[in-house]
Design a protein around this motif. Structure first.
Motif, PDB file in Angstrom:
ATOM      1  N   PHE A 142       0.886  -0.747   0.443  1.00  0.00           N
ATOM      2  CA  PHE A 142       0.232   0.076  -0.198  1.00  0.00           C
ATOM      3  C   PHE A 142       0.663   1.276  -0.125  1.00  0.00           C
ATOM      4  O   PHE A 142       0.556   2.440  -0.379  1.00  0.00           O
ATOM      5  CB  PHE A 142      -0.889  -0.265   0.728  1.00  0.00           C
ATOM      6  N   PHE A 143       2.102   1.648   0.809  1.00  0.00           N
ATOM      7  CA  PHE A 143       3.045   2.259   0.580  1.00  0.00           C
ATOM      8  C   PHE A 143       3.709   3.026  -1.005  1.00  0.00           C
ATOM      9  O   PHE A 143       4.226   3.722  -0.404  1.00  0.00           O
ATOM     10  CB  PHE A 143       3.710   1.777   1.986  1.00  0.00           C
ATOM     11  N   PHE A 144       3.367   2.152  -1.856  1.00  0.00           N
ATOM     12  CA  PHE A 144       3.932   2.126  -2.657  1.00  0.00           C
ATOM     13  C   PHE A 144       2.979   2.474  -3.999  1.00  0.00           C
ATOM     14  O   PHE A 144       3.460   2.094  -5.029  1.00  0.00           O
ATOM     15  CB  PHE A 144       5.338   1.034  -3.284  1.00  0.00           C
ATOM     16  N   ARG A 145       2.411   3.096  -3.436  1.00  0.00           N
ATOM     17  CA  ARG A 145       0.944   3.141  -4.610  1.00  0.00           C
ATOM     18  C   ARG A 145       1.249   4.019  -5.336  1.00  0.00           C
ATOM     19  O   ARG A 145       1.789   5.430  -5.155  1.00  0.00           O
ATOM     20  CB  ARG A 145      -0.392   3.463  -3.641  1.00  0.00           C
ATOM     21  N   ASN A 146       1.574   3.090  -6.758  1.00  0.00           N
ATOM     22  CA  ASN A 146       1.953   5.084  -7.930  1.00  0.00           C
ATOM     23  C   ASN A 146       3.433   5.015  -8.218  1.00  0.00           C
ATOM     24  O   ASN A 146       3.572   6.174  -8.310  1.00  0.00           O
ATOM     25  CB  ASN A 146       0.659   5.866  -7.432  1.00  0.00           C
ATOM     26  N   LYS A 147       4.248   4.551  -7.708  1.00  0.00           N
ATOM     27  CA  LYS A 147       5.480   4.255  -6.908  1.00  0.00           C
ATOM     28  C   LYS A 147       6.112   3.429  -8.127  1.00  0.00           C
ATOM     29  O   LYS A 147       5.516   2.397  -8.416  1.00  0.00           O
ATOM     30  CB  LYS A 147       5.992   4.232  -5.818  1.00  0.00           C
ATOM     31  N   THR A 148       7.392   3.340  -7.840  1.00  0.00           N
ATOM     32  CA  THR A 148       8.690   2.159  -8.408  1.00  0.00           C
ATOM     33  C   THR A 148       9.241   0.833  -7.775  1.00  0.00           C
ATOM     34  O   THR A 148       9.775   1.436  -6.378  1.00  0.00           O
ATOM     35  CB  THR A 148       9.604   2.919  -9.419  1.00  0.00           C
ATOM     36  N   ASP A 225      27.911 -10.244 -17.643  1.00  0.00           N
ATOM     37  CA  ASP A 225      29.220  -9.551 -19.103  1.00  0.00           C
ATOM     38  C   ASP A 225      29.845  -8.608 -17.319  1.00  0.00           C
ATOM     39  O   ASP A 225      30.432  -7.641 -17.626  1.00  0.00           O
ATOM     40  CB  ASP A 225      28.972  -8.734 -19.978  1.00  0.00           C
ATOM     41  N   GLY A 226      29.040  -8.545 -15.961  1.00  0.00           N
ATOM     42  CA  GLY A 226      29.655  -8.445 -15.547  1.00  0.00           C
ATOM     43  C   GLY A 226      29.274  -6.524 -15.517  1.00  0.00           C
ATOM     44  O   GLY A 226      29.747  -5.546 -14.133  1.00  0.00           O
ATOM     45  N   THR A 227      28.389  -5.873 -15.999  1.00  0.00           N
ATOM     46  CA  THR A 227      28.072  -4.431 -15.307  1.00  0.00           C
ATOM     47  C   THR A 227      27.505  -4.245 -15.683  1.00  0.00           C
ATOM     48  O   THR A 227      26.618  -4.985 -14.334  1.00  0.00           O
ATOM     49  CB  THR A 227      27.741  -4.381 -17.488  1.00  0.00           C
ATOM     50  N   THR A 228      27.366  -3.079 -14.533  1.00  0.00           N
ATOM     51  CA  THR A 228      26.731  -2.491 -13.390  1.00  0.00           C
ATOM     52  C   THR A 228      26.217  -1.569 -13.909  1.00  0.00           C
ATOM     53  O   THR A 228      26.379  -0.503 -14.832  1.00  0.00           O
ATOM     54  CB  THR A 228      27.660  -2.283 -11.929  1.00  0.00           C
ATOM     55  N   SER A 229      24.551  -1.239 -13.020  1.00  0.00           N
ATOM     56  CA  SER A 229      23.591  -0.403 -13.729  1.00  0.00           C
ATOM     57  C   SER A 229      23.370   0.185 -12.260  1.00  0.00           C
ATOM     58  O   SER A 229      22.980  -0.180 -11.279  1.00  0.00           O
ATOM     59  CB  SER A 229      23.092  -0.475 -14.957  1.00  0.00           C
ATOM     60  N   ALA A 230      22.955   1.335 -12.165  1.00  0.00           N
ATOM     61  CA  ALA A 230      21.918   2.270 -11.230  1.00  0.00           C
ATOM     62  C   ALA A 230      20.661   2.464 -11.802  1.00  0.00           C
ATOM     63  O   ALA A 230      20.459   2.427 -12.958  1.00  0.00           O
ATOM     64  CB  ALA A 230      22.639   3.710 -10.827  1.00  0.00           C
ATOM     65  N   LEU A 231      19.188   1.773 -10.655  1.00  0.00           N
ATOM     66  CA  LEU A 231      18.239   1.920 -11.377  1.00  0.00           C
ATOM     67  C   LEU A 231      17.958   2.917  -9.898  1.00  0.00           C
ATOM     68  O   LEU A 231      17.731   2.263  -9.187  1.00  0.00           O
ATOM     69  CB  LEU A 231      17.944   0.199 -11.323  1.00  0.00           C
ATOM     70  N   ALA A 232      16.734   3.950 -10.100  1.00  0.00           N
ATOM     71  CA  ALA A 232      15.937   4.159  -8.844  1.00  0.00           C
ATOM     72  C   ALA A 232      14.544   3.484  -8.684  1.00  0.00           C
ATOM     73  O   ALA A 232      14.218   3.126  -9.467  1.00  0.00           O
ATOM     74  CB  ALA A 232      15.574   5.586  -9.991  1.00  0.00           C
ATOM     75  N   THR A 233      14.255   3.817  -7.616  1.00  0.00           N
ATOM     76  CA  THR A 233      13.224   2.915  -7.262  1.00  0.00           C
ATOM     77  C   THR A 233      13.223   3.261  -6.274  1.00  0.00           C
ATOM     78  O   THR A 233      14.266   4.056  -5.254  1.00  0.00           O
ATOM     79  CB  THR A 233      13.497   1.750  -6.635  1.00  0.00           C
ATOM     80  N   ASP A 234      11.926   3.319  -5.583  1.00  0.00           N
ATOM     81  CA  ASP A 234      11.024   3.656  -3.903  1.00  0.00           C
ATOM     82  C   ASP A 234      10.814   2.384  -3.680  1.00  0.00           C
ATOM     83  O   ASP A 234      10.722   2.566  -2.163  1.00  0.00           O
ATOM     84  CB  ASP A 234       9.883   4.104  -4.224  1.00  0.00           C
ATOM     85  N   GLY A 235      11.085   1.683  -3.672  1.00  0.00           N
ATOM     86  CA  GLY A 235      11.186  -0.092  -3.011  1.00  0.00           C
ATOM     87  C   GLY A 235      12.102  -1.030  -3.138  1.00  0.00           C
ATOM     88  O   GLY A 235      12.001  -1.188  -4.754  1.00  0.00           O
ATOM     89  N   VAL A 236      12.241  -1.990  -3.010  1.00  0.00           N
ATOM     90  CA  VAL A 236      12.751  -2.843  -3.313  1.00  0.00           C
ATOM     91  C   VAL A 236      11.659  -4.509  -2.058  1.00  0.00           C
ATOM     92  O   VAL A 236      11.743  -4.697  -0.622  1.00  0.00           O
ATOM     93  CB  VAL A 236      14.174  -2.822  -2.296  1.00  0.00           C
TER      94      VAL A 236
END
Length: 313
Positions: A142-148, A225-236
């Motif tokens: 519920f706390f992540f309504r309309n979030k990523t 391939d070991g590549t790293t990336s950043a991903l914006a998110t509000d929760g995991v």
């Protein structure tokens, strides 16, 4: 004179296995008490919908938990809401130690303590638990309504919870370390056809980032391939399996390398009179229906054990 305070059976844990054992124990006229430190149903309460309980096409986990509790209450099963802190096995009876210092004794014990969610073990996970890191979509979605949000895992639980979160969040990413899911095909089809869900194949999380408001991103690594990336998110949300809650298992009880208790076809351990059911028990399938089946088997076996004990057989 017989000891009136001595129970025939004590059940530790109030999930499907524990409550089924309680129902069968009452039907066998055993002097029984079920001890549960939380709410009835255990992990059931963290499940949005159950679709594989025979005879019921669809039911929420919380509602099924209530049904278990009500069924047991109809048989006058005694339920004690306390935490067990130890078990002392004995030749004549077993002793259960409670968090308030009280001790209970019983001829037989059924351990139905289940398991707990596994953790990723990465930076930012423990520090942000409750600040964007969760192990229960039903509890916190519920706390992540309309979030990523990012879901980690590829089994049934991960996909079920992703579908639940897709009803609330604007975008759900599933990070799975392999190139194929382990979940059932029905769930896979639903996930792959859900527009709000994006699957990140061959991907693991290496760090959870946060600011003063809570989680705001993750660092991912491609396992190919070991590549790293950043991903914006509000929760995991982490769903990578469970670890057995074996802290109460008496010393000397046989367990496998992963900490699951080894039991025979009667669900009895190598310690006479101590039985184990559900997710704590070593077995192939860990499902609600198999936990309930264990509960039935263990209670019937315990009744036979107690009868022989009382008759001196």
């Amino acid at each position: 004179m017989p000891d009136s305070s001595l129970h025939d059976l004590i059940i530790i844990g109030g999930g499907p296995g524990g409550y089924t054992a309680g129902i069968y124990a009452q039907r066998a006229a055993l002097k029984t008490v079920l001890i549960e430190k939380g709410i009835p149903g255990g992990q059931l309460n963290n499940t949005d919908e159950v679709e594989n309980w025979p005879g019921t096409e669809k039911i929420s986990g919380a509602d099924l938990a209530i049904q278990f509790s009500q069924h047991a209450a109809a048989y006058d099963l005694a339920v004690l809401n306390r935490e067990v802190v130890g078990i002392e096995p004995g030749r004549n009876h077993h002793t259960i130690l409670l968090d308030n210092g009280e001790k209970l004794t019983s001829h037989a014990v059924i351990l139905a303590t289940g398991g707990s969610p596994k953790k990723l073990g990465i930076p930012g996970e423990d520090q942000n638990y409750g600040r964007g890191v969760s192990y229960c979509a039903v509890c916190d979605g519920f706390f992540f309504r309309n979030k990523t949000v990012v879901v980690v895992g590829g089994g049934d639980s991960a996909l079920e919870e992703s579908l639940y979160l897709a009803k609330l969040a604007k975008r759900v990413y599933i990070a799975h370390r392999r190139d194929a899911f382990r979940a059932g095909m029905i769930l896979q089809k639903r996930v792959l056809h859900e527009e709000r869900i994006t699957v990140l194949w061959n991907t693991v999380l290496t760090e959870i980032q946060a600011d003063a408001q809570g989680v705001n991103g993750v660092i991912t690594r491609n396992t190919m391939d070991g590549t790293t990336s950043a991903l914006a998110t509000d929760g995991v949300f982490v769903f990578i399996g469970f670890e057995p809650n074996n802290g109460l298992v008496p010393a000397g009880t046989k367990m496998n390398a992963n900490g699951y208790v080894i039991a025979d076809e009667k669900c009895e351990t190598n310690t006479p009179g101590i039985f184990v059911v559900g997710d704590l028990k070593e077995k192939y399938a860990k499902q609600i229906v198999t936990a309930a089946a264990d509960g039935c088997t263990a209670a019937l076996a315990a009744a036979h054990y107690v009868e022989n004990k009382k008759s001196g057989a």
